[in-house]
Enzyme design. Structure first.
Site, PDB file in Angstrom:
ATOM      1  N   LYS A   1       0.866  -1.185   0.000  1.00  0.00           N
ATOM      2  CA  LYS A   1       0.000   0.000   0.000  1.00  0.00           C
ATOM      3  C   LYS A   1       0.898   1.230   0.000  1.00  0.00           C
ATOM      4  CE  LYS A   1      -4.308   1.500   0.238  1.00  0.00           C
ATOM      5  NZ  LYS A   1      -5.111   1.192   1.439  1.00  0.00           N
ATOM      6  N   HIS A   2       0.667   2.116  -0.943  1.00  0.00           N
ATOM      7  CA  HIS A   2       1.475   3.326  -1.085  1.00  0.00           C
ATOM      8  C   HIS A   2       2.971   3.006  -1.114  1.00  0.00           C
ATOM      9  CE1 HIS A   2      -2.069   5.723  -0.923  1.00  0.00           C
ATOM     10  NE2 HIS A   2      -2.376   5.341   0.294  1.00  0.00           N
TER      11      HIS A   2
ATOM     12  N   ASN B   1      12.855   5.597   7.242  1.00  0.00           N
ATOM     13  CA  ASN B   1      13.497   4.601   8.098  1.00  0.00           C
ATOM     14  C   ASN B   1      12.600   3.371   8.209  1.00  0.00           C
ATOM     15  OD1 ASN B   1      15.952   5.944   9.010  1.00  0.00           O
ATOM     16  ND2 ASN B   1      14.636   7.349  10.127  1.00  0.00           N
TER      17      ASN B   1
ATOM     18  N   HIS C   1      14.723   5.393  -0.425  1.00  0.00           N
ATOM     19  CA  HIS C   1      14.088   6.711  -0.340  1.00  0.00           C
ATOM     20  C   HIS C   1      13.038   6.884  -1.422  1.00  0.00           C
ATOM     21  CE1 HIS C   1      17.813   7.642   1.982  1.00  0.00           C
ATOM     22  NE2 HIS C   1      16.904   8.226   2.720  1.00  0.00           N
TER      23      HIS C   1
END
Length: 531
Positions: free
Chosen positions: A288-289, A432, A531
């Protein structure tokens, strides 16, 4: 047609193609419907004659035979002068040199990329597949598009015939569009050759391989426009890298459902990347996302799905579900009776499972085909203002020989298996990243926080919300703990073992915290920022 959209007549065409799809019908229409003289070479000329099209060989047109086994056949003033000659400017010299104008060039190049994609292609074969005359004619026609029409793609045959039928020649807008397409075609072709010669796909550490060249010019081909991008006000399209050979969403077969959106594709790519990391047992990844919210391995896919879903039922709603083995009807029934999903993808799906999924008309179902253990991600590109960041894909996986036990307590065999599992999952979670896991399934996932401690707390809260017990589980962190507070948070939750890269200036403090809590801890010496 506007008053400035000039029309260039087409009286003579040079046709030389490696992809012969539709070219016979196109040439026949040019010759029979519009009186165009057809020049051609080699295999294309033979094929056109067999199709009943009247053809003049280029060697007859130039008066010079093909030589060097066809290496030299179109590199001649009567060819390039005919293409490059400016109508109204170079007419006198063309007449003096007996150069007839060539108004249409239909060329696509030797299939270099398809050739080098074959595992048994040797270097000599690859080199012979580098086209010289084709790009030269293509670039000449594109440069002189004020007078000459260029076609590099059979999909454009109809547009040229429409212009001829409606306007008696090719419109300027058509010629300009096709010229741009031609230069893009040669750019991609040259980039593929340069990459091959530079050893772009060679393994890291090869001193002879220029994996990150001084000039990086990726060329992609548009597959389809998308409804919009991340948000409705953004335009978007899907492009394909012609050199990409591994299983991917670009080449996946969409067997049902609405068209894939930009966000669907981004999330599905994250799910596929993660599930590919598991090849020892049936696995399910729910994303999800762009973050895995549940991952599990089990003896069968249905069990793997149920355990992955249990990690975070709330986030799994509307998620992307990826599997690493053939998906059957039992798993399909478990999914559709349990949740709403946006996308299901697997290397293979049985007919019975497809029948189950067909009850959910809007559900997108994708079959990727099998993937190899050697599938690599190649280079990863990230646009930034004014340029690109380019790096190798993070395709390194950990083996036990790299692990270093740094605490008084060492993990048990079962804990070691879970630590390795959690470490693989953490690689695909946004930094993180904190992952709690037990018995081959995630218990809680904390992603994308500015503080690693916050990620640990979120993962713990996620587990509590799902009714899962963190106590006795293991924890993976994608990067080192800069302070002992991360380990203290794990101790409060009852974590039994931790895997992390190590390398902090406060490693001794962090190890001491683990020893105080009786936690086993392993250092990997490798981090997985995402990232």
């Amino acid at each position: 047609m506007t008053s400035t959209d000039t029309v260039a007549p087409i009286r003579r065409a040079l046709i030389s193609v490696s992809d012969k799809t539709g070219v016979a019908d196109f040439a026949r229409a040019l010759a029979e419907d519009h009186g165009v003289e057809i020049l051609s070479t080699g295999g294309t000329a033979r094929m056109l004659r067999e199709a009943g099209v009247t053809v003049t060989d280029v060697s007859s047109h130039t008066g010079a035979p093909e030589i060097m086994d066809g290496r030299v056949k179109t590199l001649h003033p009567k060819i390039h002068g005919g293409i490059l000659g400016r109508r109204g400017t170079d007419d006198a010299v063309m007449a003096e040199q007996e150069i007839a104008p060539i108004d249409l060039v239909v060329v696509n190049l030797y299939p270099f990329e398809q050739t080098i994609a074959k595992p048994d292609t040797d270097r000599a074969t690859a080199i012979e597949t580098i086209d010289i005359g084709g790009p030269a004619m293509l670039r000449a026609a594109a440069k002189n598009h004020a007078d000459v029409t260029l076609v590099v793609d059979g999909a454009d045959y109809a547009a040229v015939l429409d212009d001829l039928a409606q306007h008696g020649g090719a419109r300027e807008t058509t010629r300009r569009r096709l010229a741009a397409k031609g230069f893009a075609h040669t750019a991609g072709y040259d980039r593929a050759i340069a990459a091959y010669l530079a050893g772009e796909d060679a393994s890291p550490g090869n001193a002879q391989a220029d994996a990150l060249p001084a000039r990086y010019a990726p060329v992609y081909t548009k597959r389809t426009d998308l409804r919009y991008g991340e948000n409705p006000h953004q335009r978007a399209a899907l492009y394909a890298d012609g050199r990409h050979t591994e299983a991917s969403l670009v080449d996946a077969k969409v067997v049902q459902g609405k068209p894939l959106s930009y966000n669907n594709l981004a999330d599905a790519d994250a799910a596929l990347s993660c599930v590919k990391a598991f090849d020892q047992a049936p696995a399910c990844v729910i994303v999800k996302h762009a973050n895995p919210c549940g991952v599990a391995v089990a003896p069968d896919l249905t069990s793997a799905y149920r355990r992955a879903f249990a990690t975070d039922p709330v986030s799994s709603f509307g998620g992307i579900l990826a599997f690493n083995a053939e998906l059957g009807a039992d798993t399909a029934e478990a999914i559709v009776s349990n949740q709403f999903a946006e996308v299901i993808l697997a290397p293979a799906i049985t007919e019975d499972a497809l029948a189950v999924f067909s009850k959910k008309k809007n559900l997108r179902v994708l079959i990727t085909g099998p993937w190899r253990k050697s599938d690599k991600g190649g280079l990863v590109v990230k646009p930034i203002a004014g340029g690109l960041l380019v790096q190798d894909d993070d395709d390194q996986l950990l083996d036990r020989s790299q692990l270093k036990a740094v605490t008084k307590t060492e993990p048990t065999g079962e804990q070691l298996q879970d630590l390795l599992f959690a470490w693989r999952v953490a690689k695909y979670v946004k930094s993180n990243a904190i992952v709690y896991a037990r018995d081959g399934a995630t218990v809680g996932v904390g992603a994308g926080q500015m503080s690693r401690v916050d990620s640990a707390r979120i993962a713990r809260q996620k587990a509590a919300d799902a009714g899962l017990e963190v106590a006795g589980s293991v924890m993976a962190s994608d990067a080192f703990f800069p302070f002992r507070d991360g380990i203290d948070t794990a101790a409060e939750a009852g974590v039994a073992a931790v895997i992390q890269p190590g390398g902090s200036i406060r490693d001794d403090e962090v190890i001491a915290a683990a020893d105080e809590a009786g936690i086993a801890m392993l250092f990997t010496g490798m981090r997985h920022f995402r990232h």
